[in-house]
Write a protein that holds these residues in place. Structure first.
Motif, mmCIF file in Angstrom:
data_model
loop_
_atom_site.group_PDB
_atom_site.id
_atom_site.type_symbol
_atom_site.label_atom_id
_atom_site.label_comp_id
_atom_site.label_asym_id
_atom_site.label_seq_id
_atom_site.Cartn_x
_atom_site.Cartn_y
_atom_site.Cartn_z
ATOM 1 N N ARG A 64 0.709 -1.164 0.150
ATOM 2 C CA ARG A 64 -0.012 0.104 -0.041
ATOM 3 C C ARG A 64 0.759 1.280 -0.032
ATOM 4 O O ARG A 64 0.511 2.192 -0.817
ATOM 5 N N GLU A 65 1.994 1.106 1.005
ATOM 6 C CA GLU A 65 2.811 2.314 0.892
ATOM 7 C C GLU A 65 3.619 2.521 -0.396
ATOM 8 O O GLU A 65 3.402 3.561 -0.850
ATOM 9 N N LEU A 66 4.037 1.746 -1.001
ATOM 10 C CA LEU A 66 4.857 1.836 -2.360
ATOM 11 C C LEU A 66 3.857 2.172 -3.396
ATOM 12 O O LEU A 66 4.172 2.930 -4.328
ATOM 13 N N GLU A 67 2.489 1.690 -3.405
ATOM 14 C CA GLU A 67 1.624 2.327 -4.218
ATOM 15 C C GLU A 67 1.084 3.553 -4.099
ATOM 16 O O GLU A 67 1.121 4.426 -5.029
ATOM 17 N N ALA A 68 0.953 3.927 -2.970
ATOM 18 C CA ALA A 68 0.910 5.469 -2.652
ATOM 19 C C ALA A 68 2.287 6.242 -2.972
ATOM 20 O O ALA A 68 1.836 7.528 -3.548
ATOM 21 N N ARG A 69 3.373 5.927 -2.982
ATOM 22 C CA ARG A 69 4.495 6.767 -3.512
ATOM 23 C C ARG A 69 4.776 6.628 -4.958
ATOM 24 O O ARG A 69 5.664 7.351 -5.331
ATOM 25 N N GLY A 70 4.000 5.789 -5.500
ATOM 26 C CA GLY A 70 3.988 5.798 -6.989
ATOM 27 C C GLY A 70 5.086 4.994 -7.695
ATOM 28 O O GLY A 70 5.432 4.809 -8.741
ATOM 29 N N LEU A 71 5.873 3.698 -6.645
ATOM 30 C CA LEU A 71 6.515 2.882 -7.101
ATOM 31 C C LEU A 71 5.923 1.559 -7.573
ATOM 32 O O LEU A 71 6.577 0.749 -8.437
ATOM 33 N N VAL A 72 4.679 1.370 -7.072
ATOM 34 C CA VAL A 72 4.170 -0.023 -7.449
ATOM 35 C C VAL A 72 2.804 0.372 -8.014
ATOM 36 O O VAL A 72 2.057 1.225 -7.504
ATOM 37 N N ILE A 73 2.351 -0.313 -8.948
ATOM 38 C CA ILE A 73 0.687 -0.350 -9.448
ATOM 39 C C ILE A 73 0.133 -1.421 -9.110
ATOM 40 O O ILE A 73 0.584 -2.927 -9.070
ATOM 41 N N ARG A 74 -0.849 -1.433 -8.716
ATOM 42 C CA ARG A 74 -2.081 -2.603 -8.275
ATOM 43 C C ARG A 74 -2.856 -2.893 -9.395
ATOM 44 O O ARG A 74 -3.847 -1.893 -9.512
ATOM 45 N N LYS A 75 -2.990 -4.022 -10.013
ATOM 46 C CA LYS A 75 -3.965 -4.257 -10.928
ATOM 47 C C LYS A 75 -4.878 -5.466 -10.664
ATOM 48 O O LYS A 75 -4.435 -6.749 -10.111
ATOM 49 N N VAL A 76 -6.213 -5.138 -10.371
ATOM 50 C CA VAL A 76 -7.134 -6.032 -9.954
ATOM 51 C C VAL A 76 -7.562 -7.064 -11.209
ATOM 52 O O VAL A 76 -7.942 -6.619 -12.314
ATOM 53 N N LEU A 77 -7.401 -8.435 -10.913
ATOM 54 C CA LEU A 77 -7.370 -9.382 -12.042
ATOM 55 C C LEU A 77 -8.898 -9.977 -12.006
ATOM 56 O O LEU A 77 -9.498 -10.242 -10.904
ATOM 57 N N ASP A 78 -9.478 -10.252 -13.200
ATOM 58 C CA ASP A 78 -10.781 -10.682 -13.045
ATOM 59 C C ASP A 78 -10.988 -12.189 -13.095
ATOM 60 O O ASP A 78 -10.936 -13.006 -14.118
ATOM 61 N N THR A 79 -10.666 -12.803 -11.751
ATOM 62 C CA THR A 79 -10.532 -14.287 -11.439
ATOM 63 C C THR A 79 -11.607 -14.366 -10.492
ATOM 64 O O THR A 79 -12.059 -13.479 -9.690
ATOM 65 N N SER A 80 -11.809 -15.652 -10.187
ATOM 66 C CA SER A 80 -12.829 -15.977 -9.037
ATOM 67 C C SER A 80 -11.858 -16.944 -8.283
ATOM 68 O O SER A 80 -11.598 -18.094 -8.647
ATOM 69 N N PRO A 81 -11.424 -16.590 -6.829
ATOM 70 C CA PRO A 81 -11.906 -15.319 -6.228
ATOM 71 C C PRO A 81 -11.023 -14.507 -6.688
ATOM 72 O O PRO A 81 -10.116 -14.454 -7.315
ATOM 73 N N PRO A 82 -11.186 -13.086 -6.494
ATOM 74 C CA PRO A 82 -10.747 -11.839 -6.874
ATOM 75 C C PRO A 82 -9.211 -11.832 -6.466
ATOM 76 O O PRO A 82 -8.894 -12.361 -5.463
ATOM 77 N N SER A 83 -8.459 -11.426 -7.267
ATOM 78 C CA SER A 83 -7.162 -11.612 -6.933
ATOM 79 C C SER A 83 -6.417 -10.174 -7.559
ATOM 80 O O SER A 83 -6.696 -9.492 -8.415
ATOM 81 N N ALA A 84 -5.029 -9.765 -7.119
ATOM 82 C CA ALA A 84 -4.728 -8.558 -7.621
ATOM 83 C C ALA A 84 -3.237 -9.059 -7.895
ATOM 84 O O ALA A 84 -2.734 -9.755 -7.361
ATOM 85 N N GLU A 85 -2.488 -8.097 -8.868
ATOM 86 C CA GLU A 85 -1.155 -8.289 -9.329
ATOM 87 C C GLU A 85 -0.459 -7.019 -9.054
ATOM 88 O O GLU A 85 -1.021 -6.020 -9.295
ATOM 89 N N TYR A 86 0.753 -6.958 -8.680
ATOM 90 C CA TYR A 86 1.529 -5.888 -8.383
ATOM 91 C C TYR A 86 2.686 -5.975 -9.354
ATOM 92 O O TYR A 86 3.241 -6.920 -9.630
ATOM 93 N N ALA A 87 3.076 -4.507 -9.799
ATOM 94 C CA ALA A 87 3.982 -4.259 -10.597
ATOM 95 C C ALA A 87 4.808 -3.101 -10.361
ATOM 96 O O ALA A 87 3.993 -2.253 -9.701
ATOM 97 N N LEU A 88 6.112 -3.028 -10.982
ATOM 98 C CA LEU A 88 6.783 -1.595 -10.814
ATOM 99 C C LEU A 88 6.323 -0.664 -11.678
ATOM 100 O O LEU A 88 6.043 -1.121 -12.895
ATOM 101 N N THR A 89 6.212 0.583 -11.499
ATOM 102 C CA THR A 89 5.892 1.694 -12.156
ATOM 103 C C THR A 89 7.270 2.113 -12.916
ATOM 104 O O THR A 89 8.400 1.574 -12.651
ATOM 105 N N GLU A 90 7.372 3.095 -13.797
ATOM 106 C CA GLU A 90 8.541 3.624 -14.323
ATOM 107 C C GLU A 90 9.509 4.089 -13.252
ATOM 108 O O GLU A 90 10.806 3.876 -13.205
#
Length: 128
Positions: A64-90
């Protein structure tokens, strides 16, 4: 008698760029999370597997902190159960050369037998 204070030869700015950069990685495990996201996007459970000593609570907070600082992006995946994937930003990817340099120093310390950079060498077993 005290020694005179010497003037620093390092150029200074109103805001220290090093302090600003290091603030992006503050918090326990933040550099490790960035390191494990460097190759490819990862899901929460995969990151827990990659960093076994981190608790779920701390990993969640760091993401959450890295996402708020703009280092990480969270992408919600369309799966069952719901899941999220994290990746680095530029911006997160721009930190990788510095993290790789630190990891390189760590590898050299491990090869020398230096325990956590303390200068204390682990006794090595002889092969006899």
């Amino acid at each position: 008698m005290s020694l005179p204070v010497r003037k620093s030869k390092v150029t200074t700015a109103a805001v220290c760029p090093l302090t600003e950069s290091m603030a992006l990685l503050r918090g326990a495990w933040a550099p490790n999370v960035v390191w494990y996201l460097s190759a490819e996007p990862r899901r929460f459970g995969e990151l827990r597997h990659d960093i076994p000593r981190i608790s779920a609570r701390v990993l969640s907070a760091r993401l959450r902190e890295l996402e708020a600082r703009g280092l990480v992006i969270r992408k919600v995946l369309d799966t069952s159960p719901p899941s999220a994937e994290y990746a680095l930003t530029e911006l997160g990817r721009e930190l990788l050369p510095a993290i790789r340099a630190l990891a390189s120093v760590g590898q050299k310390l491990i090869a020398q037998g230096d325990v956590a950079g303390t200068g204390k060498v682990k006794p090595r077993r002889s092969l006899r």
